[in-house]
Design a protein around this motif. Structure first.
Motif, short mmCIF file in Angstrom:
data_model
loop_
_atom_site.label_atom_id
_atom_site.label_comp_id
_atom_site.label_asym_id
_atom_site.label_seq_id
_atom_site.Cartn_x
_atom_site.Cartn_y
_atom_site.Cartn_z
N TYR A 82 3.99 7.23 -5.93
CA TYR A 82 4.63 6.07 -6.55
C TYR A 82 3.66 5.21 -7.36
CZ TYR A 82 8.07 7.31 -3.00
OH TYR A 82 8.96 7.98 -2.19
N PHE A 83 2.49 5.77 -7.66
CA PHE A 83 1.46 5.06 -8.40
C PHE A 83 0.99 5.89 -9.58
CE2 PHE A 83 1.39 2.70 -4.57
CZ PHE A 83 0.69 1.52 -4.77
N TYR A 109 -5.93 2.35 -3.08
CA TYR A 109 -6.43 2.44 -1.71
C TYR A 109 -5.59 1.52 -0.84
CZ TYR A 109 -10.35 4.39 -4.23
OH TYR A 109 -11.12 5.17 -5.06
N LEU A 110 -5.44 1.89 0.44
CA LEU A 110 -4.60 1.12 1.35
C LEU A 110 -5.30 0.90 2.67
CD1 LEU A 110 -1.82 -0.17 1.98
CD2 LEU A 110 -1.06 2.11 2.71
N ASN A 111 -5.34 -0.35 3.11
CA ASN A 111 -5.87 -0.72 4.41
C ASN A 111 -4.80 -1.55 5.10
OD1 ASN A 111 -7.34 -1.55 6.63
ND2 ASN A 111 -8.70 -2.90 5.50
N MET A 112 -4.11 -0.95 6.05
CA MET A 112 -3.06 -1.67 6.77
C MET A 112 -3.72 -2.69 7.70
SD MET A 112 -0.40 -0.66 5.36
CE MET A 112 0.67 -1.72 6.33
N GLU A 141 -2.83 7.82 0.12
CA GLU A 141 -2.11 9.09 0.04
C GLU A 141 -0.64 8.95 0.41
OE1 GLU A 141 -4.35 11.96 2.27
OE2 GLU A 141 -6.10 11.75 0.96
N ALA A 142 -0.32 8.02 1.30
CA ALA A 142 1.07 7.86 1.75
C ALA A 142 2.01 7.47 0.61
CB ALA A 142 1.14 6.81 2.85
#
Length: 152
Positions: A40-41, A46-49, A35-36
């Protein structure tokens, strides 16, 4: 200039694992909806920091057909470590390069580029921000459907 390495000396077990169908879950969990950076996509990611201390490292997973917009990493650049699926990397003015698990992309600072999944495959990479004083990202326009649909 992009440095692209394909590990041709990979063991048989690793090659078999890399050739298996990729469903978005790899050696690192795919994480939550991105979501952050969703604005820009094109498509769902999906993002996993993995690290926010010292070196910023994130596992980014793209659903089939998802790609980020053209963008530039000012100062430090970025390194992509492909962990699963099939995707694309393209620098402005150059042909797109197909990416598969085991590929490494070194993106120098000030290089206009994009990366994302192939139309028919999930895709995941670990994105490493090269530390730099005053580094920043500049997001540009989306990769057009016309450009993207030319890729096989």
């Amino acid at each position: 200039m992009c440095s692209l390495k394909n590990n041709s000396d990979t063991s048989t077990a690793s090659r078999t694992q890399a050739d298996a169908p990729f469903t978005g879950e790899g050696i690192f969990p795919k994480g939550e909806l991105n979501e952050a950076f969703a604005r820009y996509f094109t498509g769902t990611s999906y993002l996993n920091m993995l690290s926010l201390e010292g070196v910023i490292i994130g596992n980014v997973t793209f659903e089939p057909g998802c790609r980020n917009f053209w963008h530039v990493h000012h100062k430090g650049g970025q390194i992509l470590l492909v962990t699963g699926g099939r995707g694309w990397y393209q620098e402005a003015g150059k042909p797109a390069r197909e990416l598969r698990a085991g590929d490494v992309v070194n993106i120098p600072p000030e290089t206009r580029h994009w990366h994302g999944a192939a139309k028919d495959s999930w895709f995941a990479h670990v994105a490493v921000e090269v530390p730099s004083e005053g580094g920043s990202n500049e997001w540009l326009e989306p990769v057009s459907d016309e450009e993207y649909n030319q890729l096989k």
